[in-house]
Scaffold this motif. Structure first.
Motif, mmCIF file in Angstrom:
data_model
loop_
_atom_site.group_PDB
_atom_site.id
_atom_site.type_symbol
_atom_site.label_atom_id
_atom_site.label_comp_id
_atom_site.label_asym_id
_atom_site.label_seq_id
_atom_site.Cartn_x
_atom_site.Cartn_y
_atom_site.Cartn_z
ATOM 1 N N GLY A 149 49.386 27.313 72.145
ATOM 2 C CA GLY A 149 49.648 28.065 70.918
ATOM 3 C C GLY A 149 50.351 27.215 69.876
ATOM 4 O O GLY A 149 50.015 27.249 68.685
ATOM 5 N N GLY A 150 51.342 26.417 70.308
ATOM 6 C CA GLY A 150 52.045 25.533 69.372
ATOM 7 C C GLY A 150 51.114 24.495 68.778
ATOM 8 O O GLY A 150 51.168 24.198 67.578
ATOM 9 N N ALA A 151 50.246 23.949 69.607
ATOM 10 C CA ALA A 151 49.285 22.961 69.106
ATOM 11 C C ALA A 151 48.333 23.600 68.102
ATOM 12 O O ALA A 151 48.000 23.000 67.072
ATOM 13 C CB ALA A 151 48.499 22.354 70.275
ATOM 14 N N ALA A 152 47.916 24.844 68.359
ATOM 15 C CA ALA A 152 47.024 25.537 67.420
ATOM 16 C C ALA A 152 47.716 25.766 66.081
ATOM 17 O O ALA A 152 47.106 25.595 65.016
ATOM 18 C CB ALA A 152 46.573 26.872 68.014
ATOM 19 N N VAL A 153 49.008 26.098 66.112
ATOM 20 C CA VAL A 153 49.759 26.300 64.879
ATOM 21 C C VAL A 153 49.862 24.994 64.099
ATOM 22 O O VAL A 153 49.666 24.956 62.874
ATOM 23 C CB VAL A 153 51.159 26.877 65.184
ATOM 24 C CG1 VAL A 153 52.061 26.829 63.967
ATOM 25 C CG2 VAL A 153 51.040 28.300 65.696
ATOM 26 N N VAL A 154 50.157 23.902 64.792
ATOM 27 C CA VAL A 154 50.273 22.599 64.127
ATOM 28 C C VAL A 154 48.939 22.186 63.512
ATOM 29 O O VAL A 154 48.877 21.721 62.365
ATOM 30 C CB VAL A 154 50.785 21.529 65.128
ATOM 31 C CG1 VAL A 154 50.672 20.134 64.541
ATOM 32 C CG2 VAL A 154 52.227 21.824 65.503
ATOM 33 N N VAL A 155 47.847 22.348 64.250
ATOM 34 C CA VAL A 155 46.524 21.972 63.739
ATOM 35 C C VAL A 155 46.170 22.834 62.527
ATOM 36 O O VAL A 155 45.684 22.322 61.503
ATOM 37 C CB VAL A 155 45.452 22.099 64.843
ATOM 38 C CG1 VAL A 155 44.049 22.028 64.267
ATOM 39 C CG2 VAL A 155 45.658 21.019 65.892
ATOM 40 N N ALA A 156 46.418 24.141 62.611
ATOM 41 C CA ALA A 156 46.109 25.021 61.482
ATOM 42 C C ALA A 156 46.939 24.647 60.259
ATOM 43 O O ALA A 156 46.438 24.642 59.133
ATOM 44 C CB ALA A 156 46.347 26.475 61.868
ATOM 45 N N GLY A 157 48.204 24.310 60.469
ATOM 46 C CA GLY A 157 49.046 23.882 59.351
ATOM 47 C C GLY A 157 48.550 22.592 58.730
ATOM 48 O O GLY A 157 48.523 22.439 57.498
ATOM 49 N N ALA A 158 48.137 21.646 59.557
ATOM 50 C CA ALA A 158 47.623 20.372 59.045
ATOM 51 C C ALA A 158 46.337 20.581 58.257
ATOM 52 O O ALA A 158 46.141 19.976 57.197
ATOM 53 C CB ALA A 158 47.382 19.401 60.209
ATOM 54 N N VAL A 159 45.461 21.459 58.753
ATOM 55 C CA VAL A 159 44.214 21.751 58.028
ATOM 56 C C VAL A 159 44.540 22.408 56.688
ATOM 57 O O VAL A 159 43.956 22.061 55.652
ATOM 58 C CB VAL A 159 43.277 22.649 58.880
ATOM 59 C CG1 VAL A 159 42.136 23.201 58.059
ATOM 60 C CG2 VAL A 159 42.756 21.863 60.074
ATOM 61 N N GLY A 160 45.482 23.338 56.681
ATOM 62 C CA GLY A 160 45.885 23.983 55.437
ATOM 63 C C GLY A 160 46.428 22.991 54.425
ATOM 64 O O GLY A 160 46.080 23.026 53.236
ATOM 65 N N LEU A 161 47.272 22.075 54.877
ATOM 66 C CA LEU A 161 47.814 21.039 53.979
ATOM 67 C C LEU A 161 46.714 20.121 53.470
ATOM 68 O O LEU A 161 46.710 19.737 52.298
ATOM 69 C CB LEU A 161 48.886 20.224 54.706
ATOM 70 C CG LEU A 161 50.232 20.919 54.886
ATOM 71 C CD1 LEU A 161 51.143 20.062 55.746
ATOM 72 C CD2 LEU A 161 50.875 21.209 53.552
ATOM 73 N N ALA A 162 45.769 19.766 54.329
ATOM 74 C CA ALA A 162 44.680 18.886 53.908
ATOM 75 C C ALA A 162 43.828 19.566 52.836
ATOM 76 O O ALA A 162 43.433 18.931 51.853
ATOM 77 C CB ALA A 162 43.814 18.499 55.110
ATOM 78 N N VAL A 163 43.556 20.849 53.001
ATOM 79 C CA VAL A 163 42.755 21.576 52.008
ATOM 80 C C VAL A 163 43.493 21.631 50.674
ATOM 81 O O VAL A 163 42.912 21.383 49.614
ATOM 82 C CB VAL A 163 42.422 22.999 52.523
ATOM 83 C CG1 VAL A 163 41.875 23.872 51.415
ATOM 84 C CG2 VAL A 163 41.450 22.920 53.682
ATOM 85 N N VAL A 164 44.774 21.928 50.710
ATOM 86 C CA VAL A 164 45.563 22.009 49.476
ATOM 87 C C VAL A 164 45.623 20.652 48.787
ATOM 88 O O VAL A 164 45.429 20.543 47.571
ATOM 89 C CB VAL A 164 46.973 22.548 49.774
ATOM 90 C CG1 VAL A 164 47.892 22.385 48.585
ATOM 91 C CG2 VAL A 164 46.888 24.012 50.188
ATOM 92 N N ASN A 165 45.886 19.598 49.557
ATOM 93 C CA ASN A 165 45.960 18.253 48.962
ATOM 94 C C ASN A 165 44.615 17.805 48.416
ATOM 95 O O ASN A 165 44.534 17.155 47.386
ATOM 96 C CB ASN A 165 46.479 17.237 49.980
ATOM 97 C CG ASN A 165 47.972 17.364 50.180
ATOM 98 O OD1 ASN A 165 48.687 17.834 49.295
ATOM 99 N ND2 ASN A 165 48.436 16.980 51.346
#
Length: 176
Positions: A149-165
């Protein structure tokens, strides 16, 4: 500000996905117990709620036993085993022979179960058999889900940041 909002929404969504599959923590009602010998000198207990879900609140059970010739054991408080939810175990408690084992659950929904158990002398493992390390392989399975679950949260956060950037880096077309 918009970036922070997107990241927070993404992390919240990932957390809901990771935790959403977990069973409800609160159960109520009567508890049913299955009490049996472990094939040696111990006792195993499976505790479930009426709805079939395993007891997951760490309740303490009380075990008493009466053996051949007036032998007695207990009261023994039995806590949850790390072998799975709703699983309780007491090892090397009984001397060889036939026993009447009684297990009680605490209030608010007390339950009492009495069953016959035959205790045997614990057997030695044959040479080359799997040792305690193999028996402990199932430990930490709950922790494994937290890590996933923690890894899924980190991956989702990284994808969100990549999309925004990426959106920031792509030039906006001039309006006509």
């Amino acid at each position: 500000m918009r970036l922070l909002r997107i990241v927070l929404v993404t992390l919240l969504a990932a957390l809901l996905v990771a935790v959403g599959g977990q069973p409800a923590a609160a159960h109520g009602g009567k508890v049913t117990l299955e009490v049996a010998g472990d094939g040696g000198a111990g006792v195993t207990i499976q505790a479930r709620y009426e709805d079939g879900h395993p007891v997951d609140n760490g309740m303490r059970l009380v075990l008493n036993g009466t053996g051949e010739g007036g032998r007695m054991v207990g009261p023994v408080q039995v806590g949850p085993s790390n072998e799975g939810l709703g699983f309780y175990r007491v090892g090397s408690l009984l001397s060889p022979g036939d026993w009447e084992i009684t297990v009680d659950t605490p209030p608010p929904n007390p339950t009492r179960v009495t069953t016959s158990v035959r205790a045997r002398v614990p057997q030695e493992a044959p040479p080359g058999a799997a040792g305690p390390a193999a028996a402990d392989a199932g430990e930490g399975s709950g922790m494994r889900w937290w890590l996933v679950g923690g890894a899924a949260v980190v991956v989702a956060g990284a994808v969100g940041l990549a999309v925004v950037n990426r959106r920031r880096l792509v030039p906006v077309r001039a309006r006509r």
